[in-house]
Design a protein around this motif. Structure first.
Motif, PDB file in Angstrom:
ATOM      1  N   ALA A  54       0.839  -1.211   0.000  1.00  0.00           N
ATOM      2  CA  ALA A  54       0.000   0.000   0.000  1.00  0.00           C
ATOM      3  C   ALA A  54       0.873   1.260   0.000  1.00  0.00           C
ATOM      4  N   PHE A  55       1.966   1.218   0.752  1.00  0.00           N
ATOM      5  CA  PHE A  55       2.899   2.353   0.804  1.00  0.00           C
ATOM      6  C   PHE A  55       3.461   2.628  -0.607  1.00  0.00           C
ATOM      7  N   PHE A  56       3.867   1.548  -1.291  1.00  0.00           N
ATOM      8  CA  PHE A  56       4.436   1.730  -2.637  1.00  0.00           C
ATOM      9  C   PHE A  56       3.362   2.147  -3.646  1.00  0.00           C
ATOM     10  N   GLN A  57       2.138   1.661  -3.465  1.00  0.00           N
ATOM     11  CA  GLN A  57       1.071   2.069  -4.386  1.00  0.00           C
ATOM     12  C   GLN A  57       0.857   3.586  -4.341  1.00  0.00           C
ATOM     13  N   GLU A  58       1.108   4.180  -3.151  1.00  0.00           N
ATOM     14  CA  GLU A  58       0.939   5.633  -3.038  1.00  0.00           C
ATOM     15  C   GLU A  58       1.946   6.404  -3.888  1.00  0.00           C
ATOM     16  N   ALA A  59       3.012   5.743  -4.321  1.00  0.00           N
ATOM     17  CA  ALA A  59       3.959   6.393  -5.238  1.00  0.00           C
ATOM     18  C   ALA A  59       3.324   6.611  -6.607  1.00  0.00           C
ATOM     19  N   PHE A  60       2.328   5.808  -6.921  1.00  0.00           N
ATOM     20  CA  PHE A  60       1.709   5.824  -8.237  1.00  0.00           C
ATOM     21  C   PHE A  60       0.349   6.524  -8.218  1.00  0.00           C
ATOM     22  N   SER A  61      -0.430   6.279  -7.145  1.00  0.00           N
ATOM     23  CA  SER A  61      -1.841   6.682  -7.164  1.00  0.00           C
ATOM     24  C   SER A  61      -2.033   8.197  -7.167  1.00  0.00           C
ATOM     25  N   TRP A  62      -1.081   8.952  -6.620  1.00  0.00           N
ATOM     26  CA  TRP A  62      -1.293  10.399  -6.566  1.00  0.00           C
ATOM     27  C   TRP A  62      -1.292  11.027  -7.964  1.00  0.00           C
ATOM     28  N   LEU A  63      -0.751  10.315  -8.940  1.00  0.00           N
ATOM     29  CA  LEU A  63      -0.740  10.856 -10.306  1.00  0.00           C
ATOM     30  C   LEU A  63      -2.148  10.938 -10.909  1.00  0.00           C
ATOM     31  N   LEU A  74       4.014 -13.275 -10.331  1.00  0.00           N
ATOM     32  CA  LEU A  74       3.358 -12.223  -9.537  1.00  0.00           C
ATOM     33  C   LEU A  74       2.191 -11.617 -10.302  1.00  0.00           C
ATOM     34  N   VAL A  75       1.465 -10.718  -9.624  1.00  0.00           N
ATOM     35  CA  VAL A  75       0.413  -9.948 -10.290  1.00  0.00           C
ATOM     36  C   VAL A  75       0.867  -8.489 -10.374  1.00  0.00           C
ATOM     37  N   PRO A  76       0.317  -7.727 -11.312  1.00  0.00           N
ATOM     38  CA  PRO A  76       0.594  -6.275 -11.299  1.00  0.00           C
ATOM     39  C   PRO A  76      -0.107  -5.679 -10.083  1.00  0.00           C
ATOM     40  N   ASP A  77       0.644  -5.011  -9.204  1.00  0.00           N
ATOM     41  CA  ASP A  77       0.037  -4.525  -7.951  1.00  0.00           C
ATOM     42  C   ASP A  77       0.377  -3.070  -7.675  1.00  0.00           C
ATOM     43  N   LEU A  78       0.854  -2.363  -8.688  1.00  0.00           N
ATOM     44  CA  LEU A  78       1.205  -0.960  -8.466  1.00  0.00           C
ATOM     45  C   LEU A  78       0.194  -0.056  -9.161  1.00  0.00           C
ATOM     46  N   THR A  79      -1.071  -0.381  -8.958  1.00  0.00           N
ATOM     47  CA  THR A  79      -2.252   0.409  -9.367  1.00  0.00           C
ATOM     48  C   THR A  79      -2.604   0.302 -10.851  1.00  0.00           C
ATOM     49  N   GLY A  80      -1.910  -0.567 -11.594  1.00  0.00           N
ATOM     50  CA  GLY A  80      -2.091  -0.556 -13.051  1.00  0.00           C
ATOM     51  C   GLY A  80      -3.290  -1.330 -13.573  1.00  0.00           C
TER      52      GLY A  80
END
Ligand code: CAA
Length: 252
Positions: free
Chosen positions: A91-100, A146-152
């Protein structure tokens, strides 16, 4: 203003345009947790008057995805974590992407060469994608089991539809620039030496539009998938009332 926040990512701000540059060209901008931490921080500290964020990368590739030297180490670390701890870390790493996706700005990815895994997802995190004719998108997570898990995943389905998204993610095949354009992944395809100019032109077009109208339009369109027709029509009416009141107020 140029602020080096992590050695491998640069943040630059010129008036209403902020630019994030991945700068590990020697490994095709492979991404590390440190880079995600820096990206997340850029999002948290972004000045409120920034209207356009450009995400670009040095060298011949946008990003070759997660740094493969990190994968093994991360797996080893995570064996001692509980499920919740692993999920919290993601979740912490997803926040690197989601704010865009933030409603008050328009984000543009400038993609040349490979955009693989986390690189593909970083391009998907942006609202718009300007790509060169040698761009190649690959959702390679499946090759690591793995699965794509960085908001894509949601943005990919929204852009290309469920069937194509599933096929792209499950096969891990390359999507080249002409196909990316055809299926709605790329907004525009340009020769390599025209990438910067094409991005500048798009940014200028966004900036020339009324900011509040752009914010309302983005909210209308990005939320459309979740609304039925009556709800969408109500949202259009509400947004237009706000615009009319605002414009009338400015004319007084
Ligand atoms: N991690 C670390 N180093 C990488 C890298 C990566 N993901 N991708 C490329 N590099 C390095 C290469 O090792 C090479 O380094 P050296 O010069 O020291 O040998 C350098 O970058 C240039 O790469 P190549 O010589 O391989 O360049 P190429 O043009 O022949 O091939 C490529 C390009 C097809 C992208 C190939 O490098 C490749 O397949 N890279 C791995 C891509 C990958 O599998 N990424 C993981 C995606 S999944 C993901 O991202 C998961 C997630 O989020 C959880």
């Amino acid at each position: 203003m140029t602020t080096p926040a992590a050695p491998d990512v640069l943040f630059d701000r010129q008036g209403p345009v902020a630019t994030i540059t991945l700068c590990r060209p020697e490994v095709l901008n492979a991404q590390t947790p440190q880079m995600w931490t820096a990206l997340r921080e850029f999002g948290r500290q972004l000045p409120g008057d920034v209207r356009v964020v450009v995400v670009r990368a040095q060298g011949r590739a946008f990003s070759s995805g997660i740094d493969l030297s990190v994968v093994k180490r991360t797996f080893a670390e995570m064996t001692s974590y509980s499920d919740d701890e692993v999920a919290n870390r993601i979740a912490f790493f997803q926040e690197a992407f989601s704010w865009l996706r933030r409603p008050d700005l328009v984000s543009i990815a400038a993609v040349q060469g490979h955009a693989i895994g986390a690189g593909f997802q970083l391009a998907l995190a942006c609202d718009l994608r300007v790509v060169t004719d040698d761009a190649k998108f690959t959702m390679a997570e499946v090759t690591l089991g793995l699965v794509p898990d960085l908001t894509g995943t949601k943005r990919l389905v929204d852009l290309v539809g469920y069937g194509r998204a599933l096929e792209i993610c499950v096969t891990g095949r390359r999507v080249d620039a002409p196909e990316a354009y055809r299926i709605g992944l790329a907004n525009v395809v340009v020769p390599g030496d025209e990438l910067d100019r094409a991005v500048d032109d798009l940014a200028a077009a966004v900036l020339s539009a009324n900011r509040d109208a752009v914010v309302e339009i983005k909210a209308l369109l990005s939320g459309a998938g979740e609304r039925d027709y009556p709800a969408q029509e109500a949202a259009e009416r509400e947004a237009q009332v706000r615009r009319i009141r605002d414009l009338a107020g400015q004319g007084e």
